[in-house]
Design a protein around this motif. Structure first.
Motif, PDB file in Angstrom:
ATOM      1  N   GLU A  31      74.676  51.315  76.533  1.00  0.00           N
ATOM      2  CA  GLU A  31      75.214  52.555  75.979  1.00  0.00           C
ATOM      3  C   GLU A  31      76.448  53.019  76.751  1.00  0.00           C
ATOM      4  O   GLU A  31      77.386  53.571  76.162  1.00  0.00           O
ATOM      5  N   ALA A  80      80.484  47.206  70.029  1.00  0.00           N
ATOM      6  CA  ALA A  80      79.431  47.784  70.863  1.00  0.00           C
ATOM      7  C   ALA A  80      79.051  46.793  71.961  1.00  0.00           C
ATOM      8  O   ALA A  80      77.988  46.169  71.908  1.00  0.00           O
ATOM      9  N   ALA A 130      84.330  52.983  72.927  1.00  0.00           N
ATOM     10  CA  ALA A 130      84.711  54.062  72.017  1.00  0.00           C
ATOM     11  C   ALA A 130      85.910  54.829  72.549  1.00  0.00           C
ATOM     12  O   ALA A 130      86.814  55.204  71.788  1.00  0.00           O
ATOM     13  N   ALA A 178      79.295  50.875  75.630  1.00  0.00           N
ATOM     14  CA  ALA A 178      79.692  51.288  74.277  1.00  0.00           C
ATOM     15  C   ALA A 178      80.549  52.551  74.328  1.00  0.00           C
ATOM     16  O   ALA A 178      81.499  52.696  73.545  1.00  0.00           O
ATOM     17  N   LYS A 238      77.644  45.122  75.292  1.00  0.00           N
ATOM     18  CA  LYS A 238      76.439  45.421  76.056  1.00  0.00           C
ATOM     19  C   LYS A 238      76.573  45.119  77.542  1.00  0.00           C
ATOM     20  O   LYS A 238      75.642  45.370  78.309  1.00  0.00           O
ATOM     21  N   ASP A 287      86.424  49.013  68.074  1.00  0.00           N
ATOM     22  CA  ASP A 287      85.354  49.031  67.076  1.00  0.00           C
ATOM     23  C   ASP A 287      84.353  47.923  67.401  1.00  0.00           C
ATOM     24  O   ASP A 287      84.275  46.884  66.737  1.00  0.00           O
TER      25      ASP A 287
END
Length: 297
Positions: free
Chosen positions: A268, A282, A275, A271, A284, A280
Motif C-alpha cells: 500500500e 499498483a 499515485a 502504491a 507491491k 497508473d
C-alpha cells in the motif's frame, strides 16, 4: 534508460531530524535499483552530525522503515547499537577537521560574522552578498563561520549517467559555509568527506540538491587525494504534496511512521508513491515501483 556503468558503491543518507516520508522511499528505491543494475554496494550513512536536530526516535525509524519496506543495504549499521558505536558521524571528526585544515591552507577561506538573518536582510533570496569577504577577519576569531570563496568559480563539470554536464556555479551557493560558528564542520564538507572515506562513486539525490552537488564538487577541488570529482551523479525529480511543495519530514500522512501506525502494508505504501507520481499501476515492492518508470531495459 539504459545504464551500462559498473560502480563500486552508492549510499542512502537520511538525516534523522524527522520521520522518513514517501519521497525518501522513492529516492531509496531508485538508489537500490541502480545499485543492483550496476553492481554497486549500498551503504547506509546516517547524517547525524547536527546532534541538536538528531532525534533518536527518528534514527530507529530509519531501521524500522527500511526493514518494513524491504529496502536493502550492504554496509553500515544494522541497529542502534552499531550506529552509536561505529557509524555515527561523530566518530569521523578527525577526518572533517583534517579537511578543514587543508581548505584553510589553500587560502580560499575567509571568516564571516554574518547570521542567517543578516544575509536575509541584504538579499531576499538569502544569497550571500560577500559582506565579510574582504574584511580580513581572523579565522581564529570567536563566533565566526568559515566560508569558501566562490567568486572565481568557473563552470563545474558533473559526471552523470548521460555523460558529462557543464554547469554554472549556482548563485545560492555563493561563498557557502564549510565550518559553522560553533566550530563544527558544515553539511557540504561532511558529505564530501564521507563519500570519499567510504568510497562512494555513485550518488543518487533529488533535483533540489543540484546546487549542493555543484558546491561539493567545487569544494573537493581544494582537497588532497580527491576522488570526489570522479563520482557519477543521478538527480531525480521530487515527489510534491497536494500544494505542489516538496515533502518534508513530519509525522503527517506522508510519513512511513504514520502509515505503519495506520495499518498500511508495504504494498500500500508503494502504491501511494506510484499515485503521487501519477503512475497508473499498483507496485507491491521497490523493484516493481522503479520498473514503472526507470531502468526497465
Amino acid at each position: 534508460m539504459e545504464v551500462a556503468y559498473i560502480f563500486n558503491k552508492t549510499r542512502i543518507a537520511p538525516t534523522p531530524s524527522g520521520f522518513l516520508h514517501l519521497g525518501n522511499i522513492y529516492s531509496f528505491a531508485i538508489t537500490a535499483a541502480l545499485a543492483r543494475k550496476t553492481g554497486a554496494k549500498i551503504l547506509l550513512r546516517i547524517d547525524d552530525f547536527d546532534r541538536e536536530r538528531t532525534n533518536m526516535a527518528c534514527v530507529q525509524d530509519i531501521f524500522d522503515t527500511l526493514n518494513f519496506l524491504e529496502i536493502p543495504w550492504d554496509e553500515g549499521p544494522r541497529n542502534m547499537q552499531e550506529y552509536e558505536q561505529q557509524y555515527s558521524q561523530v566518530h569521523r571528526m578527525d577526518l572533517y577537521n583534517k579537511a578543514l585544515q587543508q581548505l584553510r591552507e589553500s587560502g580560499h577561506l575567509f571568516a564571516c560574522t554574518c547570521s542567517r538573518a543578516d544575509v536575509l536582510k541584504l538579499n531576499a533570496d538569502s544569497i550571500y552578498t560577500g559582506t565579510c569577504r574582504e574584511k580580513n577577519i581572523p579565522l581564529d576569531a570567536e563566533n565566526v563561520s568559515w566560508r569558501i570563496r566562490t567568486n572565481d568559480a568557473d563552470e563545474i563539470s558533473v559526471k552523470t549517467l548521460d555523460g558529462i554536464v557543464m554547469a554554472t556555479f549556482p548563485k545560492e551557493m555563493t561563498d557557502f559555509i564549510v565550518r559553522k560558528k560553533d566550530g563544527f564542520p558544515a553539511y557540504q564538507l561532511i558529505s564530501v568527506i564521507d563519500d570519499i572515506h567510504f568510497g562512494a562513486d555513485l550518488v543518487v539525490r533529488g533535483d533540489d540538491l543540484w546546487p549542493s552537488t555543484l558546491a561539493q564538487l567545487y569544494l573537493s577541488s581544494f582537497l588532497e587525494k580527491n576522488t570526489f570529482t570522479d563520482t557519477t551523479f543521478y538527480h531525480h525529480p521530487l515527489i510534491n504534496d497536494d500544494k505542489g511543495l516538496k515533502l518534508s519530514k513530519s509525522e503527517g500522512a506522508t510519513s512511513i511512521h504514520y502509515l505503519r501506525k495506520d495499518g498500511k502494508k508495504p504494498a500500500e505504501v508503494y502504491a501511494l508513491i506510484a499515485a503521487a507520481l501519477n503512475i497508473d499501476a499498483a507496485p507491491k515492492s521497490w523493484q516493481e515501483l522503479v520498473a514503472c518508470f526507470y531502468f526497465t531495459k
